[in-house]
Write a protein that holds these residues in place. Structure first.
Motif, PDB file in Angstrom:
ATOM      1  N   ALA A   1       5.612   2.881   1.385  1.00 37.49           N
ATOM      2  CA  ALA A   1       4.673   1.768   1.236  1.00 37.49           C
ATOM      3  C   ALA A   1       4.891   0.757   2.343  1.00 37.49           C
ATOM      4  O   ALA A   1       6.006   0.564   2.820  1.00 37.49           O
TER       5      ALA A   1
ATOM      6  N   ASN B   1      -4.569   2.595  -8.786  1.00 37.18           N
ATOM      7  CA  ASN B   1      -4.964   3.791  -8.039  1.00 37.18           C
ATOM      8  C   ASN B   1      -6.281   4.291  -8.620  1.00 37.18           C
ATOM      9  O   ASN B   1      -6.940   3.565  -9.365  1.00 37.18           O
TER      10      ASN B   1
ATOM     11  N   SER C   1      -3.051   7.430  -2.644  1.00 38.80           N
ATOM     12  CA  SER C   1      -2.642   6.066  -2.329  1.00 38.80           C
ATOM     13  C   SER C   1      -2.775   5.191  -3.567  1.00 38.80           C
ATOM     14  O   SER C   1      -3.483   5.532  -4.514  1.00 38.80           O
TER      15      SER C   1
ATOM     16  N   SER D   1       1.328  -5.512   2.778  1.00 38.73           N
ATOM     17  CA  SER D   1       0.092  -6.025   3.376  1.00 38.73           C
ATOM     18  C   SER D   1       0.353  -7.395   3.964  1.00 38.73           C
ATOM     19  O   SER D   1       1.199  -8.139   3.477  1.00 38.73           O
TER      20      SER D   1
ATOM     21  N   LYS E   1       1.578   5.338  -0.191  1.00 42.27           N
ATOM     22  CA  LYS E   1       0.971   6.608   0.199  1.00 42.27           C
ATOM     23  C   LYS E   1       1.965   7.721  -0.069  1.00 42.27           C
ATOM     24  O   LYS E   1       3.161   7.581   0.196  1.00 42.27           O
TER      25      LYS E   1
ATOM     26  N   THR F   1      -2.102   0.707  -4.791  1.00 41.55           N
ATOM     27  CA  THR F   1      -1.762  -0.661  -4.404  1.00 41.55           C
ATOM     28  C   THR F   1      -0.818  -1.225  -5.454  1.00 41.55           C
ATOM     29  O   THR F   1      -1.145  -1.259  -6.643  1.00 41.55           O
TER      30      THR F   1
ATOM     31  N   THR G   1       0.851  -1.173   0.000  1.00 48.95           N
ATOM     32  CA  THR G   1       0.000   0.000   0.000  1.00 48.95           C
ATOM     33  C   THR G   1       0.894   1.233   0.000  1.00 48.95           C
ATOM     34  O   THR G   1       1.629   1.463   0.961  1.00 48.95           O
TER      35      THR G   1
END
Length: 150
Positions: free
Chosen positions: A132, A69, A51, A135, A41, A53, A39
């Motif tokens: 980032a 995005n 943000s 996850s 940002k 991914t 992720t």
């Protein structure tokens, strides 16, 4: 000069070669692994938080992936990863032109810290710093399960 009393250098050469090979192998073994879902940002020129991914898969020397995005999901190109340094390009179609965004980052455990660069309209350069977090793997949970019988 009497060379028979000097120790043979052959064992020393073998030891030096072994140490060099071992050192290279250890460096490669402890290099980071950038695969997974990240992720991203960052703060844009307008001051707004943005943000995205990033998904990376494959062996570290043959990575592929996508970035998603608010503009959509696209494949990443020209992926390179060496010595915990990651770089890749993203090409987006905006109206009738293509915009290439170049990403670079340094892997630090489960964090990526980097920047992106692109040329905006009229040739103006854009640079944005981003960070980032990786996850958690699918099916894992960061919460502690309830105790038995509760």
């Amino acid at each position: 000069m009497n060379t028979t009393s000097l120790p043979s250098l052959r064992p020393l050469r073998r030891l030096a070669l072994f140490a060099a090979v071992l050192g290279f192998g250890l460096t490669a073994a402890f290099a980071g692994d950038p695969t997974g879902t990240w992720t991203l940002k960052g703060t844009g020129r307008d001051g707004a938080e943005h943000s995205a991914t990033l998904t990376l898969q494959g062996a570290p020397d043959k990575l592929t992936g996508t970035i998603e995005n608010r503009a959509g999901k696209v494949p990443i190109r020209d992926v390179r990863f060496a010595n915990d340094e990651l770089s890749f390009n993203v090409v987006r179609k905006i109206r009738r032109r293509e915009l290439t965004v170049h990403y670079t980052a340094r892997l630090e455990g489960d964090q990526l810290k980097g920047s992106l660069e692109a040329k905006a309209r009229r040739g103006k350069d854009i640079t944005v710093q981003w960070e980032a977090s990786r996850s958690a793997a699918a099916g894992t949970s960061s919460t502690t399960p309830p105790a038995p019988g509760s």
